[in-house]
Design a protein around this motif. Structure first.
Motif, PDB file in Angstrom:
ATOM      1  N   LEU A 185       0.834  -1.203   0.000  1.00  0.00           N
ATOM      2  CA  LEU A 185       0.000   0.000   0.000  1.00  0.00           C
ATOM      3  C   LEU A 185       0.869   1.255   0.000  1.00  0.00           C
ATOM      4  O   LEU A 185       0.612   2.207  -0.743  1.00  0.00           O
ATOM      5  N   ALA A 186       1.911   1.245   0.830  1.00  0.00           N
ATOM      6  CA  ALA A 186       2.810   2.398   0.910  1.00  0.00           C
ATOM      7  C   ALA A 186       3.558   2.595  -0.401  1.00  0.00           C
ATOM      8  O   ALA A 186       3.757   3.731  -0.856  1.00  0.00           O
ATOM      9  N   THR A 187       3.962   1.497  -1.038  1.00  0.00           N
ATOM     10  CA  THR A 187       4.645   1.584  -2.328  1.00  0.00           C
ATOM     11  C   THR A 187       3.735   2.212  -3.375  1.00  0.00           C
ATOM     12  O   THR A 187       4.168   3.049  -4.185  1.00  0.00           O
ATOM     13  N   THR A 188       2.465   1.833  -3.355  1.00  0.00           N
ATOM     14  CA  THR A 188       1.509   2.367  -4.323  1.00  0.00           C
ATOM     15  C   THR A 188       1.281   3.860  -4.104  1.00  0.00           C
ATOM     16  O   THR A 188       1.265   4.647  -5.056  1.00  0.00           O
ATOM     17  N   ALA A 205       5.444   3.406 -12.693  1.00  0.00           N
ATOM     18  CA  ALA A 205       6.146   2.145 -12.439  1.00  0.00           C
ATOM     19  C   ALA A 205       6.001   1.738 -10.974  1.00  0.00           C
ATOM     20  O   ALA A 205       5.775   0.560 -10.653  1.00  0.00           O
ATOM     21  N   GLY A 206       6.115   2.716 -10.067  1.00  0.00           N
ATOM     22  CA  GLY A 206       5.967   2.440  -8.637  1.00  0.00           C
ATOM     23  C   GLY A 206       4.565   1.984  -8.292  1.00  0.00           C
ATOM     24  O   GLY A 206       4.374   1.035  -7.512  1.00  0.00           O
ATOM     25  N   MET A 207       3.569   2.642  -8.881  1.00  0.00           N
ATOM     26  CA  MET A 207       2.181   2.243  -8.625  1.00  0.00           C
ATOM     27  C   MET A 207       1.916   0.832  -9.142  1.00  0.00           C
ATOM     28  O   MET A 207       1.245   0.039  -8.476  1.00  0.00           O
ATOM     29  N   ARG A 208       2.442   0.522 -10.312  1.00  0.00           N
ATOM     30  CA  ARG A 208       2.230  -0.821 -10.862  1.00  0.00           C
ATOM     31  C   ARG A 208       2.870  -1.883  -9.962  1.00  0.00           C
ATOM     32  O   ARG A 208       2.285  -2.955  -9.750  1.00  0.00           O
ATOM     33  N   ARG A 209       4.058  -1.602  -9.428  1.00  0.00           N
ATOM     34  CA  ARG A 209       4.704  -2.545  -8.501  1.00  0.00           C
ATOM     35  C   ARG A 209       3.844  -2.747  -7.263  1.00  0.00           C
ATOM     36  O   ARG A 209       3.640  -3.874  -6.807  1.00  0.00           O
ATOM     37  N   GLY A 210       3.368  -1.646  -6.713  1.00  0.00           N
ATOM     38  CA  GLY A 210       2.565  -1.727  -5.502  1.00  0.00           C
ATOM     39  C   GLY A 210       1.261  -2.471  -5.722  1.00  0.00           C
ATOM     40  O   GLY A 210       0.873  -3.327  -4.920  1.00  0.00           O
ATOM     41  N   ILE A 211       0.570  -2.162  -6.821  1.00  0.00           N
ATOM     42  CA  ILE A 211      -0.714  -2.807  -7.117  1.00  0.00           C
ATOM     43  C   ILE A 211      -0.516  -4.301  -7.369  1.00  0.00           C
ATOM     44  O   ILE A 211      -1.319  -5.127  -6.926  1.00  0.00           O
ATOM     45  N   PRO A 220      -8.041  -7.417  -3.670  1.00  0.00           N
ATOM     46  CA  PRO A 220      -8.164  -6.485  -4.799  1.00  0.00           C
ATOM     47  C   PRO A 220      -7.625  -5.106  -4.419  1.00  0.00           C
ATOM     48  O   PRO A 220      -7.803  -4.666  -3.277  1.00  0.00           O
ATOM     49  N   PRO A 221      -6.951  -4.406  -5.336  1.00  0.00           N
ATOM     50  CA  PRO A 221      -6.456  -3.064  -5.017  1.00  0.00           C
ATOM     51  C   PRO A 221      -7.618  -2.093  -4.852  1.00  0.00           C
ATOM     52  O   PRO A 221      -8.615  -2.192  -5.573  1.00  0.00           O
ATOM     53  N   PRO A 222      -7.536  -1.162  -3.903  1.00  0.00           N
ATOM     54  CA  PRO A 222      -8.591  -0.155  -3.765  1.00  0.00           C
ATOM     55  C   PRO A 222      -8.818   0.591  -5.080  1.00  0.00           C
ATOM     56  O   PRO A 222      -7.862   0.903  -5.798  1.00  0.00           O
TER      57      PRO A 222
END
Length: 356
Positions: A185-188, A205-211, A220-222
Protein backbone atom coordinates in the motif's frame (compact mmCIF):
# COMPACT_ATOMS: atom_id res chain seq x y z
CA UNK A 1 -11.73 -20.51 12.31
CA UNK A 2 -13.11 -17.18 13.53
CA UNK A 3 -16.69 -18.35 13.01
CA UNK A 4 -16.05 -21.47 15.11
CA UNK A 5 -14.31 -19.40 17.80
CA UNK A 6 -17.27 -17.04 17.91
CA UNK A 7 -19.67 -19.97 18.28
CA UNK A 8 -17.66 -21.45 21.17
CA UNK A 9 -17.40 -18.08 22.93
CA UNK A 10 -21.16 -17.62 22.70
CA UNK A 11 -21.66 -21.04 24.25
CA UNK A 12 -19.58 -20.10 27.29
CA UNK A 13 -21.35 -16.72 27.46
CA UNK A 14 -18.18 -14.61 27.35
CA UNK A 15 -19.14 -11.35 25.57
CA UNK A 16 -15.53 -10.11 25.35
CA UNK A 17 -14.24 -13.27 23.71
CA UNK A 18 -17.26 -13.49 21.41
CA UNK A 19 -16.71 -9.86 20.40
CA UNK A 20 -13.05 -10.55 19.67
CA UNK A 21 -13.91 -13.53 17.46
CA UNK A 22 -16.52 -11.46 15.61
CA UNK A 23 -13.97 -8.68 15.14
CA UNK A 24 -11.54 -11.18 13.60
CA UNK A 25 -14.20 -12.12 11.06
CA UNK A 26 -14.84 -8.45 10.31
CA UNK A 27 -11.15 -7.64 9.75
CA UNK A 28 -10.80 -10.53 7.33
CA UNK A 29 -13.82 -9.42 5.27
CA UNK A 30 -12.86 -5.75 5.40
CA UNK A 31 -9.29 -6.44 4.30
CA UNK A 32 -10.56 -8.41 1.30
CA UNK A 33 -12.97 -5.58 0.39
CA UNK A 34 -15.95 -7.88 0.90
CA UNK A 35 -18.00 -4.84 1.85
CA UNK A 36 -21.46 -6.44 1.98
CA UNK A 37 -20.36 -8.96 4.60
CA UNK A 38 -18.11 -6.43 6.35
CA UNK A 39 -20.96 -3.94 6.84
CA UNK A 40 -23.13 -6.71 8.26
CA UNK A 41 -20.41 -7.78 10.72
CA UNK A 42 -19.70 -4.15 11.65
CA UNK A 43 -23.37 -3.70 12.58
CA UNK A 44 -23.15 -6.81 14.78
CA UNK A 45 -20.00 -5.50 16.45
CA UNK A 46 -21.63 -2.18 17.25
CA UNK A 47 -24.82 -3.81 18.54
CA UNK A 48 -22.77 -6.07 20.82
CA UNK A 49 -20.74 -3.11 22.07
CA UNK A 50 -23.84 -1.05 22.82
CA UNK A 51 -25.41 -4.01 24.61
CA UNK A 52 -22.57 -4.32 27.16
CA UNK A 53 -21.54 -0.63 27.02
CA UNK A 54 -17.85 -1.51 27.10
CA UNK A 55 -15.70 1.51 26.06
CA UNK A 56 -13.11 -0.53 24.14
CA UNK A 57 -15.86 -2.37 22.28
CA UNK A 58 -17.63 0.92 21.51
CA UNK A 59 -14.45 2.34 20.02
CA UNK A 60 -13.95 -0.72 17.82
CA UNK A 61 -17.64 -1.08 16.90
CA UNK A 62 -18.11 2.52 15.86
CA UNK A 63 -14.79 2.51 14.01
CA UNK A 64 -15.70 -0.64 12.08
CA UNK A 65 -19.13 0.71 11.21
CA UNK A 66 -17.78 4.10 10.11
CA UNK A 67 -14.89 2.71 8.07
CA UNK A 68 -17.09 0.33 6.12
CA UNK A 69 -19.86 2.88 5.55
CA UNK A 70 -17.25 5.19 4.05
CA UNK A 71 -16.08 2.47 1.69
CA UNK A 72 -19.60 2.05 0.30
CA UNK A 73 -20.04 5.80 -0.14
CA UNK A 74 -22.21 6.64 2.89
CA UNK A 75 -20.08 9.62 3.89
CA UNK A 76 -22.44 11.36 6.31
CA UNK A 77 -23.26 8.39 8.53
CA UNK A 78 -19.66 7.18 8.29
CA UNK A 79 -18.27 10.39 9.78
CA UNK A 80 -20.82 10.27 12.61
CA UNK A 81 -19.68 6.79 13.67
CA UNK A 82 -16.00 7.68 13.35
CA UNK A 83 -16.49 10.78 15.51
CA UNK A 84 -18.27 8.60 18.10
CA UNK A 85 -15.36 6.17 18.05
CA UNK A 86 -12.89 8.96 18.76
CA UNK A 87 -15.03 10.41 21.55
CA UNK A 88 -14.98 7.23 23.67
CA UNK A 89 -11.55 7.89 25.24
CA UNK A 90 -9.65 11.08 25.98
CA UNK A 91 -7.19 11.45 23.11
CA UNK A 92 -4.37 11.99 25.64
CA UNK A 93 -5.12 8.67 27.30
CA UNK A 94 -2.66 5.90 26.30
CA UNK A 95 -4.41 2.78 25.04
CA UNK A 96 -3.33 -0.80 24.27
CA UNK A 97 -1.86 -0.95 20.77
CA UNK A 98 -4.92 -2.60 19.19
CA UNK A 99 -7.10 0.24 20.42
CA UNK A 100 -4.51 2.83 19.35
CA UNK A 101 -4.65 1.25 15.90
CA UNK A 102 -8.46 1.54 15.82
CA UNK A 103 -8.13 5.14 16.96
CA UNK A 104 -5.63 6.24 14.29
CA UNK A 105 -7.55 4.29 11.64
CA UNK A 106 -10.69 6.16 12.69
CA UNK A 107 -8.81 9.44 12.27
CA UNK A 108 -7.58 8.30 8.86
CA UNK A 109 -11.04 7.51 7.53
CA UNK A 110 -12.59 10.52 9.24
CA UNK A 111 -10.21 12.67 7.21
CA UNK A 112 -11.49 11.06 4.02
CA UNK A 113 -15.09 11.49 5.11
CA UNK A 114 -14.83 15.15 6.10
CA UNK A 115 -12.70 16.00 3.08
CA UNK A 116 -15.16 14.25 0.78
CA UNK A 117 -18.11 16.04 2.37
CA UNK A 118 -16.45 19.36 1.55
CA UNK A 119 -14.74 20.26 4.83
CA UNK A 120 -11.02 20.05 3.96
CA UNK A 121 -9.82 22.25 6.82
CA UNK A 122 -11.69 20.23 9.43
CA UNK A 123 -10.36 17.08 7.79
CA UNK A 124 -6.80 18.44 7.92
CA UNK A 125 -7.14 19.15 11.64
CA UNK A 126 -8.07 15.47 12.18
CA UNK A 127 -5.01 14.40 10.22
CA UNK A 128 -2.81 16.50 12.51
CA UNK A 129 -4.46 14.97 15.57
CA UNK A 130 -3.88 11.50 14.14
CA UNK A 131 -0.15 12.15 13.87
CA UNK A 132 0.01 13.47 17.43
CA UNK A 133 -1.80 10.43 18.85
CA UNK A 134 0.40 8.01 16.92
CA UNK A 135 3.63 9.72 17.92
CA UNK A 136 2.65 9.50 21.59
CA UNK A 137 2.04 5.78 21.25
CA UNK A 138 5.41 5.07 19.54
CA UNK A 139 4.20 1.56 18.57
CA UNK A 140 5.94 0.70 15.25
CA UNK A 141 2.88 -0.78 13.52
CA UNK A 142 0.68 2.13 14.60
CA UNK A 143 3.31 4.58 13.32
CA UNK A 144 3.53 2.70 10.01
CA UNK A 145 -0.23 2.76 9.44
CA UNK A 146 -0.31 6.44 10.42
CA UNK A 147 2.46 7.39 7.99
CA UNK A 148 0.62 5.59 5.20
CA UNK A 149 -2.60 7.41 6.10
CA UNK A 150 -0.82 10.78 6.23
CA UNK A 151 0.52 10.12 2.73
CA UNK A 152 -3.07 9.60 1.55
CA UNK A 153 -4.22 12.79 3.25
CA UNK A 154 -1.51 14.94 1.68
CA UNK A 155 -2.16 13.37 -1.70
CA UNK A 156 -5.86 14.22 -1.51
CA UNK A 157 -4.95 17.73 -0.41
CA UNK A 158 -2.71 18.16 -3.44
CA UNK A 159 0.72 18.12 -1.74
CA UNK A 160 2.69 15.44 -3.56
CA UNK A 161 5.98 16.29 -1.82
CA UNK A 162 4.58 15.80 1.68
CA UNK A 163 2.71 12.69 0.51
CA UNK A 164 5.96 11.14 -0.71
CA UNK A 165 7.72 11.95 2.57
CA UNK A 166 5.09 10.09 4.60
CA UNK A 167 4.90 7.23 2.10
CA UNK A 168 8.66 6.75 2.33
CA UNK A 169 8.38 6.70 6.13
CA UNK A 170 5.76 3.96 5.89
CA UNK A 171 7.90 2.02 3.42
CA UNK A 172 10.98 2.26 5.65
CA UNK A 173 9.07 1.14 8.75
CA UNK A 174 7.45 -1.71 6.82
CA UNK A 175 10.89 -2.87 5.67
CA UNK A 176 12.45 -2.53 9.12
CA UNK A 177 9.73 -4.40 10.99
CA UNK A 178 8.47 -6.75 8.28
CA UNK A 179 4.96 -5.29 7.99
CA UNK A 180 4.08 -7.06 4.74
CA UNK A 181 0.45 -5.95 4.75
CA UNK A 182 1.32 -2.23 4.67
CA UNK A 183 4.35 -2.35 2.36
CA UNK A 184 2.43 -2.75 -0.96
CA UNK A 185 0.00 0.00 0.00
CA UNK A 186 2.81 2.40 0.91
CA UNK A 187 4.64 1.58 -2.33
CA UNK A 188 1.51 2.37 -4.32
CA UNK A 189 0.90 5.68 -2.56
CA UNK A 190 4.55 6.61 -3.03
CA UNK A 191 4.13 6.09 -6.77
CA UNK A 192 0.99 8.24 -6.75
CA UNK A 193 2.89 10.97 -4.91
CA UNK A 194 5.58 10.92 -7.61
CA UNK A 195 2.89 11.26 -10.28
CA UNK A 196 1.46 14.25 -8.38
CA UNK A 197 4.90 15.89 -8.62
CA UNK A 198 5.12 15.35 -12.38
CA UNK A 199 7.48 12.36 -12.23
CA UNK A 200 5.10 10.31 -14.30
CA UNK A 201 7.15 7.37 -15.58
CA UNK A 202 8.73 6.74 -12.19
CA UNK A 203 5.42 7.10 -10.39
CA UNK A 204 3.50 4.84 -12.77
CA UNK A 205 6.15 2.15 -12.44
CA UNK A 206 5.97 2.44 -8.64
CA UNK A 207 2.18 2.24 -8.62
CA UNK A 208 2.23 -0.82 -10.86
CA UNK A 209 4.70 -2.54 -8.50
CA UNK A 210 2.57 -1.73 -5.50
CA UNK A 211 -0.71 -2.81 -7.12
CA UNK A 212 0.87 -6.07 -8.28
CA UNK A 213 2.08 -6.69 -4.72
CA UNK A 214 -1.42 -6.02 -3.36
CA UNK A 215 -2.91 -8.51 -5.81
CA UNK A 216 -0.27 -11.07 -4.81
CA UNK A 217 -1.75 -11.07 -1.29
CA UNK A 218 -5.10 -12.16 -2.72
CA UNK A 219 -6.71 -8.77 -2.08
CA UNK A 220 -8.16 -6.48 -4.80
CA UNK A 221 -6.46 -3.06 -5.02
CA UNK A 222 -8.59 -0.15 -3.76
CA UNK A 223 -10.40 1.49 -6.67
CA UNK A 224 -8.96 4.90 -5.76
CA UNK A 225 -5.48 3.57 -6.54
CA UNK A 226 -6.72 2.54 -9.98
CA UNK A 227 -8.10 6.07 -10.51
CA UNK A 228 -4.71 7.59 -9.71
CA UNK A 229 -2.85 5.17 -11.97
CA UNK A 230 -5.28 5.74 -14.84
CA UNK A 231 -4.97 9.51 -14.46
CA UNK A 232 -1.18 9.27 -14.50
CA UNK A 233 -1.28 7.23 -17.71
CA UNK A 234 -3.43 9.90 -19.30
CA UNK A 235 -0.91 12.59 -18.39
CA UNK A 236 1.87 10.90 -20.38
CA UNK A 237 -0.18 10.34 -23.51
CA UNK A 238 -1.35 6.78 -22.83
CA UNK A 239 -5.12 7.33 -22.44
CA UNK A 240 -6.09 3.93 -23.85
CA UNK A 241 -4.06 2.19 -21.13
CA UNK A 242 -5.68 4.51 -18.61
CA UNK A 243 -9.16 3.61 -19.85
CA UNK A 244 -8.35 -0.08 -19.43
CA UNK A 245 -7.36 0.59 -15.81
CA UNK A 246 -10.59 2.56 -15.27
CA UNK A 247 -12.64 -0.36 -16.60
CA UNK A 248 -10.83 -2.58 -14.11
CA UNK A 249 -11.88 -0.09 -11.44
CA UNK A 250 -15.53 -0.26 -12.49
CA UNK A 251 -15.40 -4.06 -12.42
CA UNK A 252 -13.84 -3.96 -8.95
CA UNK A 253 -16.53 -1.62 -7.60
CA UNK A 254 -19.24 -3.85 -9.05
CA UNK A 255 -17.70 -6.86 -7.32
CA UNK A 256 -16.69 -5.34 -3.97
CA UNK A 257 -19.31 -2.61 -3.48
CA UNK A 258 -16.53 -0.07 -2.79
CA UNK A 259 -18.59 2.82 -4.17
CA UNK A 260 -16.60 5.60 -2.48
CA UNK A 261 -14.42 5.77 -5.62
CA UNK A 262 -17.29 5.72 -8.13
CA UNK A 263 -17.40 9.49 -8.81
CA UNK A 264 -13.62 9.54 -9.33
CA UNK A 265 -13.75 6.64 -11.78
CA UNK A 266 -16.33 8.41 -13.97
CA UNK A 267 -14.43 11.71 -13.70
CA UNK A 268 -11.10 10.14 -14.71
CA UNK A 269 -12.78 8.27 -17.56
CA UNK A 270 -14.07 11.58 -18.92
CA UNK A 271 -10.60 13.14 -18.76
CA UNK A 272 -9.07 10.14 -20.53
CA UNK A 273 -11.68 10.21 -23.28
CA UNK A 274 -10.90 13.88 -23.91
CA UNK A 275 -7.17 13.12 -23.98
CA UNK A 276 -7.83 10.37 -26.50
CA UNK A 277 -10.09 12.48 -28.73
CA UNK A 278 -10.15 16.21 -27.81
CA UNK A 279 -12.59 17.08 -30.62
CA UNK A 280 -15.35 14.76 -29.34
CA UNK A 281 -16.56 15.79 -25.92
CA UNK A 282 -20.01 14.15 -25.95
CA UNK A 283 -19.07 10.99 -24.05
CA UNK A 284 -16.69 12.87 -21.77
CA UNK A 285 -19.45 15.31 -20.85
CA UNK A 286 -21.70 12.41 -19.92
CA UNK A 287 -18.94 10.93 -17.75
CA UNK A 288 -18.50 14.22 -15.89
CA UNK A 289 -22.25 14.58 -15.39
CA UNK A 290 -22.47 11.00 -14.09
CA UNK A 291 -19.62 11.72 -11.67
CA UNK A 292 -21.47 14.81 -10.43
CA UNK A 293 -24.73 12.90 -10.04
CA UNK A 294 -23.13 10.10 -8.00
CA UNK A 295 -21.16 12.60 -5.91
CA UNK A 296 -24.38 14.43 -5.06
CA UNK A 297 -26.00 11.17 -3.95
CA UNK A 298 -23.04 10.57 -1.67
CA UNK A 299 -22.96 14.23 -0.50
CA UNK A 300 -19.36 14.13 -1.77
CA UNK A 301 -18.96 17.86 -2.39
CA UNK A 302 -15.24 17.68 -3.15
CA UNK A 303 -15.73 15.08 -5.86
CA UNK A 304 -18.63 17.13 -7.21
CA UNK A 305 -16.34 20.18 -7.38
CA UNK A 306 -13.60 18.25 -9.20
CA UNK A 307 -15.97 16.85 -11.82
CA UNK A 308 -17.74 20.22 -12.16
CA UNK A 309 -14.42 21.95 -12.82
CA UNK A 310 -13.64 19.50 -15.62
CA UNK A 311 -17.14 19.86 -17.05
CA UNK A 312 -16.99 23.67 -16.89
CA UNK A 313 -13.66 23.63 -18.74
CA UNK A 314 -15.18 21.42 -21.47
CA UNK A 315 -18.33 23.54 -21.77
CA UNK A 316 -16.22 26.68 -22.11
CA UNK A 317 -14.24 25.09 -24.94
CA UNK A 318 -17.57 24.30 -26.63
CA UNK A 319 -18.63 27.95 -26.44
CA UNK A 320 -21.05 27.41 -23.54
CA UNK A 321 -19.29 29.92 -21.29
CA UNK A 322 -22.31 31.20 -19.33
CA UNK A 323 -23.51 27.67 -18.59
CA UNK A 324 -20.03 26.69 -17.43
CA UNK A 325 -19.67 29.73 -15.16
CA UNK A 326 -23.10 29.35 -13.53
CA UNK A 327 -22.62 25.66 -12.84
CA UNK A 328 -19.13 26.00 -11.37
CA UNK A 329 -20.02 29.11 -9.36
CA UNK A 330 -22.87 27.23 -7.67
CA UNK A 331 -20.74 24.38 -6.31
CA UNK A 332 -17.73 26.61 -5.56
CA UNK A 333 -20.00 29.00 -3.63
CA UNK A 334 -21.06 26.15 -1.35
CA UNK A 335 -17.58 25.86 0.18
CA UNK A 336 -16.69 27.82 3.30
CA UNK A 337 -13.17 26.45 3.90
CA UNK A 338 -10.18 24.81 2.22
CA UNK A 339 -9.48 27.63 -0.22
CA UNK A 340 -5.75 26.84 -0.11
CA UNK A 341 -6.29 23.26 -1.34
CA UNK A 342 -5.48 22.28 -4.93
CA UNK A 343 -9.11 21.53 -5.85
CA UNK A 344 -10.49 24.88 -4.76
CA UNK A 345 -7.56 26.80 -6.23
CA UNK A 346 -8.12 25.07 -9.57
CA UNK A 347 -11.84 25.84 -9.50
CA UNK A 348 -11.25 29.48 -8.53
CA UNK A 349 -8.71 30.02 -11.32
CA UNK A 350 -11.20 28.67 -13.87
CA UNK A 351 -14.03 30.78 -12.44
CA UNK A 352 -11.87 33.91 -12.73
CA UNK A 353 -11.10 33.00 -16.34
CA UNK A 354 -14.79 32.44 -17.11
CA UNK A 355 -15.73 35.76 -15.47
CA UNK A 356 -13.03 37.75 -17.26
Amino acid sequence: VYARARELCAQVRDPALAFRALYGQYIMRWWKLETAKAIELAAELLAAAEDVKDPAMLLIGNAARGITLLQIGELGSATQHLEKALAVFDLRQPLPWELELSRVTSFSYLYSGLSGLGYPDRAWAKSREMLEVAQRSSVPYVLTVTSHAAAHHNLRRGDGTAAQKHAEEAMALSEAFGFKSVSPLATTVNGAAQIAQGRYEEGIAGMRRGISAIRATGVPPPAWFLCLLASGLGRIGRPQEGLEVVEEGFASVAKTGERFASPSLHHVKGELLLAQNPSDGVEAEQCFRTAIEIARRQNARTEELRASTSLARLLNEQGRRDEARAMLAEIYGWFTEGFDTADLKDAKALLDELSG
